[in-house]
Each structure stands twice: as C-alpha cells, then as structure tokens.
Scaffold this active site. Structure first.
Site, PDB file in Angstrom:
ATOM      1  N   CYS A  86       0.813  -1.225   0.000  1.00 14.87           N
ATOM      2  CA  CYS A  86       0.000   0.000   0.000  1.00 14.87           C
ATOM      3  C   CYS A  86       0.845   1.273   0.000  1.00 14.87           C
ATOM      4  O   CYS A  86       0.635   2.172  -0.826  1.00 14.87           O
ATOM      5  CB  CYS A  86      -0.984  -0.013   1.165  1.00 14.87           C
ATOM      6  SG  CYS A  86      -0.251   0.081   2.816  1.00 14.87           S
ATOM      7  N   HIS A 104      -2.757   1.201   6.896  1.00 15.40           N
ATOM      8  CA  HIS A 104      -3.102   1.110   5.473  1.00 15.40           C
ATOM      9  C   HIS A 104      -3.260   2.516   4.905  1.00 15.40           C
ATOM     10  O   HIS A 104      -3.631   3.447   5.622  1.00 15.40           O
ATOM     11  CB  HIS A 104      -4.395   0.318   5.272  1.00 15.40           C
ATOM     12  CG  HIS A 104      -4.665  -0.006   3.829  1.00 15.40           C
ATOM     13  ND1 HIS A 104      -3.851  -0.825   3.088  1.00 15.40           N
ATOM     14  CD2 HIS A 104      -5.645   0.399   2.983  1.00 15.40           C
ATOM     15  CE1 HIS A 104      -4.318  -0.935   1.861  1.00 15.40           C
ATOM     16  NE2 HIS A 104      -5.401  -0.187   1.761  1.00 15.40           N
ATOM     17  N   HIS A 151      -5.697   2.010  -4.402  1.00 14.32           N
ATOM     18  CA  HIS A 151      -4.803   1.463  -3.375  1.00 14.32           C
ATOM     19  C   HIS A 151      -4.380   0.054  -3.724  1.00 14.32           C
ATOM     20  O   HIS A 151      -4.969  -0.607  -4.594  1.00 14.32           O
ATOM     21  CB  HIS A 151      -5.477   1.508  -1.991  1.00 14.32           C
ATOM     22  CG  HIS A 151      -6.590   0.511  -1.816  1.00 14.32           C
ATOM     23  ND1 HIS A 151      -6.914  -0.049  -0.598  1.00 14.32           N
ATOM     24  CD2 HIS A 151      -7.470  -0.019  -2.702  1.00 14.32           C
ATOM     25  CE1 HIS A 151      -7.938  -0.871  -0.733  1.00 14.32           C
ATOM     26  NE2 HIS A 151      -8.291  -0.886  -1.999  1.00 14.32           N
TER      27      HIS A 151
END
Length: 359
Positions: free
Chosen positions: A273, A321, A333
């Site tokens: 990520c 994240h 993402h």
C-alpha cells in the site's frame, strides 16, 4: 453534494470495483465501493451464516496484522538503506582522513628535521657570529614563524587523528544499528509470513460455495461502510482540485491498477500500500516517507472536507493502510496479499485521516 450526485458516484465506484471483486476474492481490507442492495433472499442466507461472518472477521484481523508487520519491515528496510549510505560516507571520510594524516606527517617530519638542524646553535651565537644584526632579527622572526607553523601543524595532526577515531566510532555504531535493523526486519518478515499463511490456510479450507458467500459478505460490509460515509454528507463541501503534482501522482497510481499486491514491494511489477503511494509521489517529483505510519506522522494533515485528488487517506487507528484519493469519494490502493491494485470507495474502511504530500 446532493443525493443525485452521490448516486452517480456510487454507480461509478460500483462498476470499477465489482469487476475487481469478481475477478479475485478479497476481504474487507480491500473493500469495493457501494453496490446495489442485496436481495432479501441473499440477506437471509448471510444472516443464517454467522460462522462465515466470523471467518471474515478473522481474515480481516490476519491481513491487518500482516499489514502492520509490513510497515515494520518497510521501516527497518528504510533505516538499513540510510545506515548503509552513512557507512559508505564514513568509509570515504576515513580514507580521505588517512590521506590527510599521511600528508601532515610528512610535513611534520620536514619541519622536525629543519628544526633539528638549526637547533644545535642558540640565538645568541647567531648574533655573535653574524655580521649584520638586522639579518639576525629577520632570522629570529622566521624562526618564530616556523615555530608557530609547526605548532599549527601539530594541532592539525591531532585534529586529523581525532577525526579518524570519531569516524571509526561512528561507523561501528552504524554497523550495530544496521545489525539490529536486520534482526527487526527478519522478525517482521516472520510475522508477515505467519499471518498470511494462516489467512491462506483459512481460506483454502472453505468450499467454493463458502468462498463465494464470504466474498458477498465482504462486499456488503464495504457497501455499508461506504454508503454510511457518503450519507454522512462528508463530501458535500469537497471541491478541491488536484495540484499539478497531485494530478501526476494520481495518473501514476491509476496506471498501476491490476498489478499484484506484494508486501515490501515498491514496483514496478508489484506494490504494497505505501509502496504504491510513495512511488506515485516520487514519479510526481516529491519524496514522501516509505511507510504508511511515517506518511501519517510526517506529512501535513488536512480535514477530510478539504481533501483533493493526490492526497493520501490513512486507515485504522494505527495507520496500517493507505490509499490515494482520486476524487468523487474514491481511492486507488494496493489492498492486501492475493489482491491487485484497484479503485474502491474511500469510506469502505475506517478512516484515520488525510495527509497532503505537496502542501
């Protein structure tokens, strides 16, 4: 933003995300945007399957734990890069210092030999034997100058030796830190592999029908979160437009859709990520921290209502994240292992906050 525009956003995100979700089974960690409400029969099926809901929650927990460990791994990797670069710098300085010290020692040897040759005769003897007192005085001044120069040379020698000793101490300290970082990275890698293996084992034990129902549960969980986020009116005042660099970062990130998630990866074939967000901004000419947690700590924070395309949206209380806002309530993402870079609803996961790399 009115209900009509939210409906358009919902439909747009649904089309993009539904294709991705159908292609690869996922978890709520990579939730798609809003989709049409499930039928009553589907709701009844989900309601009668609490065990599968428990599996979904357990998978989310395992993949989130892997994400946290991935941040630890990435942080250790980034430190190792900096420490290795510092060790190289110190080695170069040490080599330069040794050359300087050798030159100073040569000069000191020349000065010492000159003083030795002149040192057997006191100044009074030069005055008595010389024909011109002025020559004696000039010579005395030169002697004093030579003495001062020698004293300065000895000071330089001392400083050069001290510098070399300090370089050696600093290099040793960096090596110790590097070794500690290697151990931390290895420990984080074990955590990642253990969590991912547990999640994959859990999923592999499900029958095909159960995996399909699990994917449906995940879609619905994401739908509820995204719909609630949009219905809160959070985007009503969001009118920010991307900066030039922000536009380039978004273009880069969107161009990576379909590429697989791999922990610790920074492209070009796979990403995690924060690897995706950091590389997207690097392509736009702006260096940002490597990990999602450091991105949250170091970059300037902005209110959700003020976000614009290119901003980074951090998720969960531990910032484990991150995705890039692309406008209209969506992010791009790299979700988690087993999934690919994709577009999803920005509100499909619990938002911690928003940061702006080019503030």
């Amino acid at each position: 933003m009115g209900a009509g525009r939210r409906g358009l956003i919902t439909a747009a995100v649904t089309v993009v995300c539904a294709v991705t979700v159908l292609a690869v089974p996922g978890t709520a960690f990579a939730s798609p945007g809003p989709i049409p409400s499930p039928s009553a029969s589907a709701s009844a099926t989900a309601a009668s399957d609490p065990d599968l809901e428990a599996v979904r929650e357990k998978l989310d927990g395992l993949y989130r734990a892997a994400a946290v460990a991935t941040d630890e791994y990435n942080a250790a990797e980034e430190k190792a890069r900096k420490q290795s670069a510092e060790i190289v710098r110190l080695a170069k300085k040490t080599a330069e210092g040794r050359e300087e010290l050798a030159g100073l020692r040569d000069r000191a040897g020349v000065a010492a030999r000159a003083q030795y040759r002149a040192g057997g005769m006191p100044p009074e003897a030069y005055l008595m034997l010389g024909d011109d007192p002025q020559d004696f005085l000039d010579g005395t001044r030169r002697v004093r100058q030579g003495q001062h120069a020698t004293k300065g040379l000895l000071g330089e020698l001392t400083r050069a030796q001290e510098d070399l000793e300090q370089y050696a101490k600093d290099a040793a300290a960096q090596w110790r830190r590097l070794e500690a970082g290697r151990k931390a990275k290895a420990a984080a890698q074990k955590k990642i592999e253990k969590r991912i293996a547990a999640a994959e084992k859990l999923e592999s034990e499900l029958a095909k029908e159960e995996r399909e129902r699990l994917a449906e549960l995940e879609r619905r969980a994401a739908q509820r979160a995204q719909t609630a986020w949009l219905d809160s009116g959070v985007l009503d005042e969001v009118t920010g437009k991307a900066s030039e660099r922000g536009r380039k970062a978004v273009e880069y990130a969107l161009a990576q859709t379909g590429k697989p998630y791999r922990w610790g990866a920074e492209g070009p074939k796979a990403y995690d990520c924060s690897g995706l967000t950091s590389q997207a901004w690097a392509a736009a000419g702006r260096d940002v921290p490597r990990t999602s947690q450091q991105q949250w700590k170091q970059l300037e924070r902005v209110d959700v209502q003020d976000m614009r395309p290119g901003d980074l949206v951090l998720y969960f209380d531990d910032a484990s994240h991150v995705g890039m806002y692309i406008g209209d309530g969506s992010i791009v993402h790299a979700p988690r292992p087993g999934r690919a870079v994709t577009v999803t609803g920005a509100g499909s996961m619990p938002i911690l906050g928003v940061v702006r790399p080019d503030a």
